[in-house]
Motif scaffolding. Structure first.
Motif, mmCIF file in Angstrom:
data_model
loop_
_atom_site.group_PDB
_atom_site.id
_atom_site.type_symbol
_atom_site.label_atom_id
_atom_site.label_comp_id
_atom_site.label_asym_id
_atom_site.label_seq_id
_atom_site.Cartn_x
_atom_site.Cartn_y
_atom_site.Cartn_z
ATOM 1 N N THR A 12 0.836 -1.198 0.000
ATOM 2 C CA THR A 12 0.000 0.000 0.000
ATOM 3 C C THR A 12 0.876 1.255 0.000
ATOM 4 O OG1 THR A 12 -1.779 -1.153 1.149
ATOM 5 C CG2 THR A 12 -1.805 1.256 1.252
ATOM 6 N N LEU A 13 1.946 1.218 0.794
ATOM 7 C CA LEU A 13 2.867 2.364 0.823
ATOM 8 C C LEU A 13 3.558 2.543 -0.532
ATOM 9 C CD1 LEU A 13 4.356 1.938 4.407
ATOM 10 C CD2 LEU A 13 2.702 3.655 3.618
ATOM 11 N N GLU A 14 3.938 1.459 -1.177
ATOM 12 C CA GLU A 14 4.541 1.559 -2.514
ATOM 13 C C GLU A 14 3.527 2.112 -3.512
ATOM 14 O OE1 GLU A 14 7.648 1.307 -3.259
ATOM 15 O OE2 GLU A 14 8.291 0.499 -1.324
ATOM 16 N N LEU A 15 2.289 1.646 -3.409
ATOM 17 C CA LEU A 15 1.231 2.152 -4.271
ATOM 18 C C LEU A 15 1.063 3.655 -4.051
ATOM 19 C CD1 LEU A 15 -1.080 1.417 -6.272
ATOM 20 C CD2 LEU A 15 -2.503 0.968 -4.260
ATOM 21 N N HIS A 16 1.074 4.066 -2.795
ATOM 22 C CA HIS A 16 1.002 5.495 -2.458
ATOM 23 C C HIS A 16 2.135 6.270 -3.114
ATOM 24 C CE1 HIS A 16 1.664 9.155 -0.177
ATOM 25 N NE2 HIS A 16 2.810 8.655 0.213
ATOM 26 N N GLU A 17 3.352 5.768 -2.991
ATOM 27 C CA GLU A 17 4.514 6.460 -3.573
ATOM 28 C C GLU A 17 4.362 6.615 -5.082
ATOM 29 O OE1 GLU A 17 6.929 7.936 -2.026
ATOM 30 O OE2 GLU A 17 6.588 7.162 -0.014
ATOM 31 N N LEU A 18 3.951 5.551 -5.750
ATOM 32 C CA LEU A 18 3.791 5.604 -7.203
ATOM 33 C C LEU A 18 2.714 6.600 -7.614
ATOM 34 C CD1 LEU A 18 4.076 1.815 -8.072
ATOM 35 C CD2 LEU A 18 5.661 3.619 -8.783
ATOM 36 N N VAL A 19 1.595 6.582 -6.941
ATOM 37 C CA VAL A 19 0.494 7.474 -7.300
ATOM 38 C C VAL A 19 0.849 8.922 -6.980
ATOM 39 C CG1 VAL A 19 -1.909 8.079 -6.804
ATOM 40 C CG2 VAL A 19 -1.277 5.697 -7.214
ATOM 41 N N ALA A 20 1.421 9.167 -5.817
ATOM 42 C CA ALA A 20 1.806 10.542 -5.452
ATOM 43 C C ALA A 20 2.835 11.084 -6.428
ATOM 44 C CB ALA A 20 2.340 10.572 -4.020
ATOM 45 N N PHE A 21 3.850 10.290 -6.724
ATOM 46 C CA PHE A 21 4.915 10.689 -7.646
ATOM 47 C C PHE A 21 4.359 11.009 -9.030
ATOM 48 C CE2 PHE A 21 9.036 10.821 -9.471
ATOM 49 C CZ PHE A 21 8.979 10.152 -10.672
ATOM 50 N N GLN A 22 3.520 10.111 -9.542
ATOM 51 C CA GLN A 22 2.997 10.298 -10.886
ATOM 52 C C GLN A 22 1.965 11.425 -10.948
ATOM 53 O OE1 GLN A 22 2.543 6.805 -13.497
ATOM 54 N NE2 GLN A 22 3.081 5.616 -11.680
ATOM 55 N N ALA A 23 1.190 11.619 -9.905
ATOM 56 C CA ALA A 23 0.202 12.693 -9.906
ATOM 57 C C ALA A 23 0.892 14.055 -9.975
ATOM 58 C CB ALA A 23 -0.689 12.605 -8.666
ATOM 59 N N ILE A 24 1.919 14.235 -9.172
ATOM 60 C CA ILE A 24 2.639 15.513 -9.197
ATOM 61 C C ILE A 24 3.375 15.671 -10.523
ATOM 62 C CG2 ILE A 24 4.546 16.799 -8.158
ATOM 63 C CD1 ILE A 24 3.456 15.869 -5.448
ATOM 64 N N GLY A 25 3.981 14.594 -10.994
ATOM 65 C CA GLY A 25 4.650 14.647 -12.300
ATOM 66 C C GLY A 25 3.682 14.991 -13.410
ATOM 67 N N LEU A 26 2.482 14.446 -13.360
ATOM 68 C CA LEU A 26 1.468 14.717 -14.378
ATOM 69 C C LEU A 26 1.041 16.183 -14.355
ATOM 70 C CD1 LEU A 26 -0.379 13.628 -16.603
ATOM 71 C CD2 LEU A 26 -2.015 13.002 -14.802
ATOM 72 N N ILE A 27 0.833 16.712 -13.170
ATOM 73 C CA ILE A 27 0.480 18.133 -13.052
ATOM 74 C C ILE A 27 1.573 18.995 -13.678
ATOM 75 C CG2 ILE A 27 0.198 20.033 -11.405
ATOM 76 C CD1 ILE A 27 -1.147 17.888 -9.535
ATOM 77 N N LYS A 28 2.802 18.664 -13.366
ATOM 78 C CA LYS A 28 3.944 19.419 -13.887
ATOM 79 C C LYS A 28 4.002 19.326 -15.417
ATOM 80 C CE LYS A 28 8.264 20.392 -11.763
ATOM 81 N NZ LYS A 28 9.324 19.947 -10.903
ATOM 82 N N LEU A 29 3.836 18.121 -15.952
ATOM 83 C CA LEU A 29 3.880 17.930 -17.404
ATOM 84 C C LEU A 29 2.770 18.710 -18.092
ATOM 85 C CD1 LEU A 29 4.629 14.106 -17.659
ATOM 86 C CD2 LEU A 29 6.204 15.996 -18.110
ATOM 87 N N LYS A 30 1.588 18.695 -17.505
ATOM 88 C CA LYS A 30 0.464 19.399 -18.125
ATOM 89 C C LYS A 30 0.672 20.911 -18.112
ATOM 90 C CE LYS A 30 -3.132 15.957 -17.672
ATOM 91 N NZ LYS A 30 -4.456 15.633 -17.143
ATOM 92 N N LYS A 31 1.335 21.415 -17.088
ATOM 93 C CA LYS A 31 1.643 22.840 -17.060
ATOM 94 C C LYS A 31 2.752 23.188 -18.051
ATOM 95 C CE LYS A 31 0.281 23.928 -12.332
ATOM 96 N NZ LYS A 31 0.723 24.448 -11.035
ATOM 97 N N MET A 32 3.723 22.312 -18.164
ATOM 98 C CA MET A 32 4.903 22.592 -18.978
ATOM 99 C C MET A 32 4.659 22.398 -20.471
ATOM 100 S SD MET A 32 7.749 20.902 -16.443
ATOM 101 C CE MET A 32 9.085 21.071 -17.611
ATOM 102 N N ILE A 33 3.751 21.514 -20.859
ATOM 103 C CA ILE A 33 3.560 21.204 -22.278
ATOM 104 C C ILE A 33 3.179 22.451 -23.080
ATOM 105 C CG2 ILE A 33 1.138 20.522 -22.112
ATOM 106 C CD1 ILE A 33 1.815 18.285 -24.177
ATOM 107 N N LYS A 34 2.518 23.395 -22.423
ATOM 108 C CA LYS A 34 2.105 24.630 -23.097
ATOM 109 C C LYS A 34 3.295 25.467 -23.535
ATOM 110 C CE LYS A 34 -1.913 24.587 -20.151
ATOM 111 N NZ LYS A 34 -2.399 24.985 -18.855
ATOM 112 N N GLU A 35 4.426 25.294 -22.870
ATOM 113 C CA GLU A 35 5.617 26.082 -23.177
ATOM 114 C C GLU A 35 6.548 25.410 -24.186
ATOM 115 O OE1 GLU A 35 5.666 27.522 -18.573
ATOM 116 O OE2 GLU A 35 7.569 27.354 -19.608
ATOM 117 N N VAL A 36 6.311 24.131 -24.471
ATOM 118 C CA VAL A 36 7.190 23.369 -25.362
ATOM 119 C C VAL A 36 6.904 23.749 -26.813
ATOM 120 C CG1 VAL A 36 7.851 21.057 -26.128
ATOM 121 C CG2 VAL A 36 7.356 21.484 -23.710
#
Length: 160
Positions: A12-36
């Motif tokens: 469950t903790l590993e699942l948490h780490e993966l989801v938290a990591f990817q959720a923040i990464g996804l937010i970042k990617l979605k913000k950054m794609i507009k500048e690419v």
């Protein structure tokens, strides 16, 4: 009670780490794609966004199986490091999936993680190839690689 109906604490903790990591990464990617501006890099961002969205959808299905802490148990505080760099995001995803697989006891979750690990490996390769072809990552020239590291570190340190 069937123990397999609930995820183990460690997975469950590993699942948490993966989801938290990817959720923040996804937010970042979605913000950054507009500048690419580069079309091929923009496509890599789009593919990355779609892959992470799919990963999150699949992983979120396991949350109802997560054990819930009792009120008297201390919650774990995580301060994970999230990378802004697409290559580091992919590389860390590969590492995180490999670790999570070694902690997984539930066969269905393990199958999903193995599938997503293989996708993360391919994703990393695409980004590496893009960077290597453009000279952004001189993987076979240690001296140039270290110069880039120093330049990037100094740039980051000088930012206000």
């Amino acid at each position: 009670m069937d123990e397999r109906r609930t995820l183990a604490w460690h997975e469950t903790l590993e699942l948490h780490e993966l989801v938290a990591f990817q959720a923040i990464g996804l937010i970042k990617l979605k913000k950054m794609i507009k500048e690419v501006k580069d079309p091929q890099l923009k496509q890599l961002y789009a593919v990355s966004i779609q892959a992470i969205e799919q990963n999150l959808r699949e992983l979120l299905q396991f949350f109802p199986q997560a054990p819930m802490p009792r009120e008297d148990e201390e919650e774990r505080a995580d301060n994970p490091f999230y990378s802004g760099d697409l290559l580091v995001l992919a590389k860390t995803s590969v590492r995180n999936y490999a670790i999570a697989i070694t902690e997984t006891a539930t066969p269905q979750l393990r199958n999903v993680l193995v599938k997503q690990l293989n996708a993360a490996i391919k994703w990393h390769a695409q980004i590496f190839q893009y960077m290597y072809q453009r000279g952004y990552y001189p993987a076979y020239n240690l001296s140039e690689l270290l110069k880039i590291d120093v330049r990037n570190a100094n740039k980051a340190l000088s930012m206000k």
